[in-house]
Design a protein around this motif. Structure first.
Motif, mmCIF file in Angstrom:
data_model
loop_
_atom_site.group_PDB
_atom_site.id
_atom_site.type_symbol
_atom_site.label_atom_id
_atom_site.label_comp_id
_atom_site.label_asym_id
_atom_site.label_seq_id
_atom_site.Cartn_x
_atom_site.Cartn_y
_atom_site.Cartn_z
ATOM 1 N N VAL A 1 67.548 39.726 12.142
ATOM 2 C CA VAL A 1 67.085 39.827 10.757
ATOM 3 C C VAL A 1 65.948 38.832 10.525
ATOM 4 O O VAL A 1 64.922 39.167 9.906
ATOM 5 C CB VAL A 1 68.255 39.598 9.769
ATOM 6 C CG1 VAL A 1 67.744 39.430 8.348
ATOM 7 C CG2 VAL A 1 69.241 40.754 9.840
ATOM 8 N N ALA A 2 66.109 37.610 11.013
ATOM 9 C CA ALA A 2 65.057 36.605 10.846
ATOM 10 C C ALA A 2 63.777 37.036 11.555
ATOM 11 O O ALA A 2 62.669 36.870 11.022
ATOM 12 C CB ALA A 2 65.538 35.257 11.387
ATOM 13 N N LYS B 1 62.110 39.748 9.496
ATOM 14 C CA LYS B 1 61.445 39.197 8.316
ATOM 15 C C LYS B 1 60.114 38.559 8.707
ATOM 16 O O LYS B 1 59.110 38.724 8.013
ATOM 17 C CB LYS B 1 62.343 38.178 7.622
ATOM 18 C CG LYS B 1 63.465 38.801 6.825
ATOM 19 C CD LYS B 1 64.250 37.757 6.070
ATOM 20 C CE LYS B 1 65.364 38.397 5.261
ATOM 21 N NZ LYS B 1 66.115 37.404 4.469
ATOM 22 N N VAL C 1 57.638 41.304 9.402
ATOM 23 C CA VAL C 1 57.167 41.909 8.148
ATOM 24 C C VAL C 1 56.130 41.000 7.493
ATOM 25 O O VAL C 1 55.075 41.469 7.033
ATOM 26 C CB VAL C 1 58.354 42.184 7.192
ATOM 27 C CG1 VAL C 1 57.864 42.510 5.789
ATOM 28 C CG2 VAL C 1 59.214 43.314 7.729
ATOM 29 N N ARG C 2 56.393 39.692 7.447
ATOM 30 C CA ARG C 2 55.429 38.759 6.860
ATOM 31 C C ARG C 2 54.102 38.788 7.620
ATOM 32 O O ARG C 2 53.028 38.781 7.022
ATOM 33 C CB ARG C 2 56.004 37.338 6.853
ATOM 34 C CG ARG C 2 56.875 37.082 5.644
ATOM 35 C CD ARG C 2 57.255 35.608 5.539
ATOM 36 N NE ARG C 2 58.702 35.556 5.668
ATOM 37 C CZ ARG C 2 59.388 34.985 6.652
ATOM 38 N NH1 ARG C 2 58.774 34.347 7.607
ATOM 39 N NH2 ARG C 2 60.691 35.024 6.669
#
Length: 116
Positions: free
Chosen positions: A24-25, A28, A31-32
């Motif tokens: 998940v990290a 993220k 995505v950033r």
């Protein structure tokens, strides 16, 4: 034996759960990064559009506006000379029978296509 299965199950849950958190990290962060790249691409597109606008305006100025200015100046000078000659023509001793003056007097601005 049942206790060992519970311990192994607990360890597997912790390991797999930790992997999920890392995944998940990582997602993220990805995505950033993609959002930052998209913003950078948008800024580049805007810069390119501005460059294109400047190029279009420069080309328009060079090939349309400047030649028109030159033609307008030349036409203005020609009209001024013509007006001066016309004024002098009326004082000519032959003005009564002058075909040029007579022809010019036949045509009004409206007949020559001038706008009101």
């Amino acid at each position: 034996m049942n206790g060992w299965l519970q311990i192994i199950s607990l360890i597997l849950n912790l390991v797999l759960g930790g992997t999920l958190i890392v995944t998940v990290a990582t997602l993220k962060a990805t995505v950033r990064k993609a959002e930052a790249e998209a913003e950078k691409a948008k800024a580049e597109v805007e810069r390119m559009k501005a460059d294109n606008d400047r190029n279009v305006m420069s080309t328009f100025q060079e090939f349309i506006v400047e030649p028109l200015k030159v033609n307008i100046i030349r036409l203005t000078k020609n009209v001024n000379v013509l007006q001066k000659v016309i004024k002098q023509a009326n004082s000519c001793p032959h003005s009564d029978n002058c075909p040029v003056i007579n022809e010019m007097q036949k045509h009004s601005d409206d007949e020559c296509g001038a706008t009101k």
